[in-house]
Design an enzyme around this catalytic site. Structure first.
Site, PDB file in Angstrom:
ATOM      1  N   ASP A  70      65.948 106.473  60.338  1.00  0.00           N
ATOM      2  CA  ASP A  70      65.420 107.000  59.048  1.00  0.00           C
ATOM      3  C   ASP A  70      65.598 105.829  58.197  1.00  0.00           C
ATOM      4  O   ASP A  70      66.416 104.882  58.265  1.00  0.00           O
ATOM      5  CB  ASP A  70      65.642 108.145  58.704  1.00  0.00           C
ATOM      6  CG  ASP A  70      65.289 109.499  59.133  1.00  0.00           C
ATOM      7  OD1 ASP A  70      64.281 109.206  60.092  1.00  0.00           O
ATOM      8  OD2 ASP A  70      65.738 110.598  58.942  1.00  0.00           O
ATOM      9  N   TYR A  79      76.212 109.146  67.333  1.00  0.00           N
ATOM     10  CA  TYR A  79      75.997 108.885  65.544  1.00  0.00           C
ATOM     11  C   TYR A  79      77.363 109.306  64.929  1.00  0.00           C
ATOM     12  O   TYR A  79      78.235 110.058  65.476  1.00  0.00           O
ATOM     13  CB  TYR A  79      75.244 109.576  65.035  1.00  0.00           C
ATOM     14  CG  TYR A  79      73.572 109.063  65.349  1.00  0.00           C
ATOM     15  CD1 TYR A  79      72.897 107.965  64.488  1.00  0.00           C
ATOM     16  CD2 TYR A  79      72.976 109.438  66.643  1.00  0.00           C
ATOM     17  CE1 TYR A  79      71.684 107.696  64.691  1.00  0.00           C
ATOM     18  CE2 TYR A  79      71.969 108.886  66.862  1.00  0.00           C
ATOM     19  CZ  TYR A  79      71.034 107.924  65.888  1.00  0.00           C
ATOM     20  OH  TYR A  79      69.891 107.427  66.050  1.00  0.00           O
TER      21      TYR A  79
END
Length: 244
Positions: free
Chosen positions: A50, A109
């Protein structure tokens, strides 16, 4: 020949990683840097992030002529045009049947929370948040492990064929005055980690119970549809089958 690029980028300087009409994405910027070297095929990315999300070790694949023999020289030349917000760390030759996205085995992540006083110069790179109960945080994050239908942890408008993902590993640890949350899975849905982090913080705040979180993990009922800030999220590692 086909080359695999491992690179990092500062997501705060881009409108997301995937190509955009306004050309302000990581993919577009890297493509422009490559074009200076006569490489005009658009780089294919292993993962999308994003707007505002960073990467330590993103992966892309490019097609080039056989004349690029010295990969250290090539790396330095690409970095000359890709800097300051994209940095190529490593270049490897791969087989022509290498699928940069579909051959991925695991993606990892990290989400970084700072407990320092707010600093506007770091605001794009961490999420400032008060001290947390690390023992409780470890209990909460482990609830996500295993195979689940994460359909209630994805942004609306997602077009995935399936929302079932296998969460291999989760971890919470502290470093100096930071708390780092680690997630490793076979894949992630759109904004999944940011929604998971928002849910974790809500439980830590006492505004949501662990049972309610389990209801959402088990795709029974949504209790939190908020997103944690993108600034704290980093694509940490992408692993391939056969160590490609």
């Amino acid at each position: 020949m086909f080359l695999k690029l491992t690179f990092s980028y500062d997501g705060s300087k881009f409108q997301g990683s995937a190509t955009q009409p306004h050309k302000l994405s990581v993919q577009d910027t890297l493509a422009q840097a490559l074009s200076h070297l006569g490489i005009y095929d658009k780089p294919l990315f292993a993962s999308r992030t994003d707007k505002g999300v960073h990467a330590f070790n993103a992966v892309a694949c490019i097609k080039t002529g056989e004349y690029f023999k010295d990969f250290v020289y090539l790396k330095n030349k690409i970095n000359h045009f890709a800097h300051p917000f994209i940095h190529i760390k490593r270049i490897q030759k791969v087989q022509e049947n290498f699928q940069v996205r579909f051959d991925v085995q695991k993606r990892a992540y990290r989400y970084i929370i700072s407990h320092e006083k707010y600093n506007p110069f770091l605001a794009s790179y961490v999420h400032f948040y008060p001290e947390i109960n690390i023992k409780l945080a470890k209990e909460i994050i482990h609830l996500f492990e295993g195979e689940h239908d994460f359909k209630l942890f994805q942004k609306e408008g997602s077009d995935n064929k399936t929302s079932i993902r296998m969460m291999y590993k989760t971890r919470v640890y502290t470093y100096k005055n930071y708390t780092i949350f680690y997630f490793e899975a076979n894949g992630f849905l759109r904004s999944q980690i940011r929604m998971m982090m928002a849910s974790i913080l809500k439980v830590l705040e006492g505004k949501m119970s662990q049972n309610e979180l389990l209801e959402q993990i088990n795709a029974k009922k949504a209790h939190c549809r908020f997103l944690a800030p993108a600034s704290g999220l980093y694509l940490s590692k992408i692993s391939y089958y056969n160590n490609a």
